[in-house]
Motif scaffolding. Structure first.
Motif, PDB file in Angstrom:
ATOM      1  N   GLU A 108       6.574   8.585   6.398  1.00 47.27           N
ATOM      2  CA  GLU A 108       5.133   8.760   6.195  1.00 47.27           C
ATOM      3  C   GLU A 108       4.375   7.467   6.501  1.00 47.27           C
ATOM      4  N   ALA A 109       4.933   6.343   6.103  1.00 46.88           N
ATOM      5  CA  ALA A 109       4.280   5.057   6.353  1.00 46.88           C
ATOM      6  C   ALA A 109       4.235   4.757   7.848  1.00 46.88           C
ATOM      7  N   TYR A 110       5.326   5.038   8.551  1.00 48.23           N
ATOM      8  CA  TYR A 110       5.346   4.795   9.996  1.00 48.23           C
ATOM      9  C   TYR A 110       4.325   5.684  10.713  1.00 48.23           C
ATOM     10  N   VAL A 161       2.158 -10.577   4.147  1.00 49.11           N
ATOM     11  CA  VAL A 161       2.697  -9.339   4.703  1.00 49.11           C
ATOM     12  C   VAL A 161       1.948  -8.133   4.150  1.00 49.11           C
ATOM     13  N   LEU A 162       1.665  -7.180   5.034  1.00 47.90           N
ATOM     14  CA  LEU A 162       1.198  -5.864   4.610  1.00 47.90           C
ATOM     15  C   LEU A 162       2.390  -4.915   4.664  1.00 47.90           C
ATOM     16  N   LEU A 163       2.692  -4.291   3.529  1.00 49.79           N
ATOM     17  CA  LEU A 163       3.793  -3.332   3.463  1.00 49.79           C
ATOM     18  C   LEU A 163       3.225  -1.951   3.183  1.00 49.79           C
ATOM     19  N   LEU A 164       3.310  -1.071   4.172  1.00 52.60           N
ATOM     20  CA  LEU A 164       2.982   0.336   3.980  1.00 52.60           C
ATOM     21  C   LEU A 164       4.281   1.047   3.642  1.00 52.60           C
ATOM     22  N   VAL A 165       4.346   1.661   2.481  1.00 58.16           N
ATOM     23  CA  VAL A 165       5.616   2.233   2.047  1.00 58.16           C
ATOM     24  C   VAL A 165       5.391   3.576   1.382  1.00 58.16           C
ATOM     25  N   SER A 166       6.193   4.558   1.767  1.00 55.86           N
ATOM     26  CA  SER A 166       6.084   5.884   1.163  1.00 55.86           C
ATOM     27  C   SER A 166       6.457   5.799  -0.312  1.00 55.86           C
ATOM     28  N   THR A 167       5.866   6.653  -1.100  1.00 55.20           N
ATOM     29  CA  THR A 167       6.018   6.555  -2.552  1.00 55.20           C
ATOM     30  C   THR A 167       7.465   6.692  -3.010  1.00 55.20           C
ATOM     31  N   ASP A 168       8.277   7.450  -2.271  1.00 53.22           N
ATOM     32  CA  ASP A 168       9.673   7.589  -2.689  1.00 53.22           C
ATOM     33  C   ASP A 168      10.490   6.342  -2.373  1.00 53.22           C
ATOM     34  N   GLU A 169       9.918   5.411  -1.585  1.00 54.90           N
ATOM     35  CA  GLU A 169      10.590   4.151  -1.256  1.00 54.90           C
ATOM     36  C   GLU A 169       9.978   2.971  -2.018  1.00 54.90           C
ATOM     37  N   LEU A 170       8.899   3.230  -2.741  1.00 59.68           N
ATOM     38  CA  LEU A 170       8.135   2.142  -3.368  1.00 59.68           C
ATOM     39  C   LEU A 170       8.968   1.336  -4.353  1.00 59.68           C
ATOM     40  N   VAL A 223       0.859  -1.187   0.000  1.00 58.38           N
ATOM     41  CA  VAL A 223       0.000   0.000   0.000  1.00 58.38           C
ATOM     42  C   VAL A 223       0.891   1.231   0.000  1.00 58.38           C
ATOM     43  N   PRO A 224       0.957   1.968  -1.136  1.00 56.38           N
ATOM     44  CA  PRO A 224       1.776   3.175  -1.184  1.00 56.38           C
ATOM     45  C   PRO A 224       1.167   4.273  -0.311  1.00 56.38           C
ATOM     46  N   VAL A 225       2.039   4.982   0.378  1.00 58.08           N
ATOM     47  CA  VAL A 225       1.620   6.109   1.217  1.00 58.08           C
ATOM     48  C   VAL A 225       2.198   7.376   0.616  1.00 58.08           C
ATOM     49  N   PRO A 226       1.349   8.347   0.258  1.00 61.45           N
ATOM     50  CA  PRO A 226       1.854   9.560  -0.391  1.00 61.45           C
ATOM     51  C   PRO A 226       2.894  10.272   0.463  1.00 61.45           C
ATOM     52  N   ALA A 227       3.893  10.823  -0.203  1.00 64.51           N
ATOM     53  CA  ALA A 227       4.878  11.646   0.489  1.00 64.51           C
ATOM     54  C   ALA A 227       4.193  12.899   1.015  1.00 64.51           C
ATOM     55  N   VAL A 228       4.828  13.580   1.961  1.00 61.55           N
ATOM     56  CA  VAL A 228       4.198  14.735   2.601  1.00 61.55           C
ATOM     57  C   VAL A 228       3.837  15.832   1.602  1.00 61.55           C
ATOM     58  N   THR A 229       4.506  15.863   0.455  1.00 56.91           N
ATOM     59  CA  THR A 229       4.233  16.901  -0.542  1.00 56.91           C
ATOM     60  C   THR A 229       3.237  16.442  -1.597  1.00 56.91           C
TER      61      THR A 229
END
Length: 270
Positions: free
Chosen positions: A207-209, A239-248, A175-181
């Motif tokens: 952001e994911a954390y 596994v559920l992976l929450l990951v910020s888009t810049d780390e995707l 699940v991608p998590v948008p960056a703060v911007t």
């Protein structure tokens, strides 16, 4: 007279025949590493012999054509010396490889969590539970022999493996998590629903954390998530992976390289 040695056995290279040959090899390697300004006292400290002994070895190497003296405290390894190092090093490498494969490989001992009390010499079954190898008293489709016993819940040593431990690799839901911007994060209830169906939750990026924390989801993996998620799935965990888009991209590349099944879900998709 023919040799009685078994040609299949690992034979130590000549540089290991005696201490003098081994020390001679080490002195030459140290000279090569330090040339042209060579301190015999430093070599003596590294190798653990006297300075006089190093001086004797250096003189021997010069007489043998392996080292040339260029001035006071200045030495250079000759082409013959380099070739000698290479041939001995290759022999050492081959010897170590054969020992590792033929000797150590034949006595591999792995660790498993005991399901019940087991003793040295017992045959146990092997099962993968929660991504960890377990030793089950009584045997099974995959078996091993206990070499260090223990009680239920303790780690025990097992060897002499037979059969295949049967389990299905897990699937990673990304699940991608948008960056703060980039915009707002997905709803908390969506994250909680995804987490409820996973056996392990991992986060990649700040952001994911933050999202997991705000959604009251406790991540099992916070650091080294790219490798951790891959290993967990290969051991049978979903596994559920929450990951910020810049780390995707970094995370999905690792999953593809390791052959892990994964699916990328829209941040707002349930």
């Amino acid at each position: 007279m023919g040799s009685s040695e078994d040609p299949s056995e690992a034979t130590a290279p000549r540089v290991l025949d005696n201490r003098r040959d081994a020390t001679r090899y080490r002195v030459l390697v140290e000279i090569a590493a330090r040339q042209p300004a060579v301190s015999q006292e430093e070599i003596a400290d590294v190798i653990g012999v006297t300075s006089q002994a190093v001086s004797d070895y250096v003189r021997d190497l010069i007489d043998g054509g392996f080292v040339e003296k260029r001035g006071r405290g200045r030495y250079e390894v000759t082409k013959e010396g380099v070739d000698w190092i290479i041939t001995r090093t290759d022999a050492l490498s081959e010897f170590v490889s054969r020992v590792s494969d033929d000797v150590l490989g034949s006595v591999d001992v792995d660790a498993a969590v005991a399901v019940g009390t087991v003793a040295e010499g017992d045959e146990v079954g092997l099962e993968m539970r929660d991504g960890t190898l377990h030793a089950v008293p009584g045997g099974g489709s995959a078996t091993a022999v206990v070499v260090t016993g223990g009680e239920a819940g303790e780690a025990v040593g097992v060897t002499d493996f037979e059969g295949v431990v049967e389990y299905n690799p897990g699937v990673v839901t990304v699940v991608p998590v948008p960056a703060v911007t980039e915009g707002d994060p997905p709803p908390h209830d969506t994250i909680r629903e995804h987490a409820a169906g996973a056996e392990l939750v991992a986060v990649g990026g700040t952001e994911a954390y933050a999202l997991a924390t705000r959604a009251d989801v406790r991540p099992d993996v916070r650091f080294g998530s790219a490798a951790g998620v891959s290993q967990a799935a290969l051991r049978g965990l979903d596994v559920l992976l929450l990951v910020s888009t810049d780390e995707l991209s970094r995370h999905t590349t690792r999953l593809r390289e390791d052959g892990v099944r994964y699916e990328v879900r829209d941040s707002f998709e349930r």
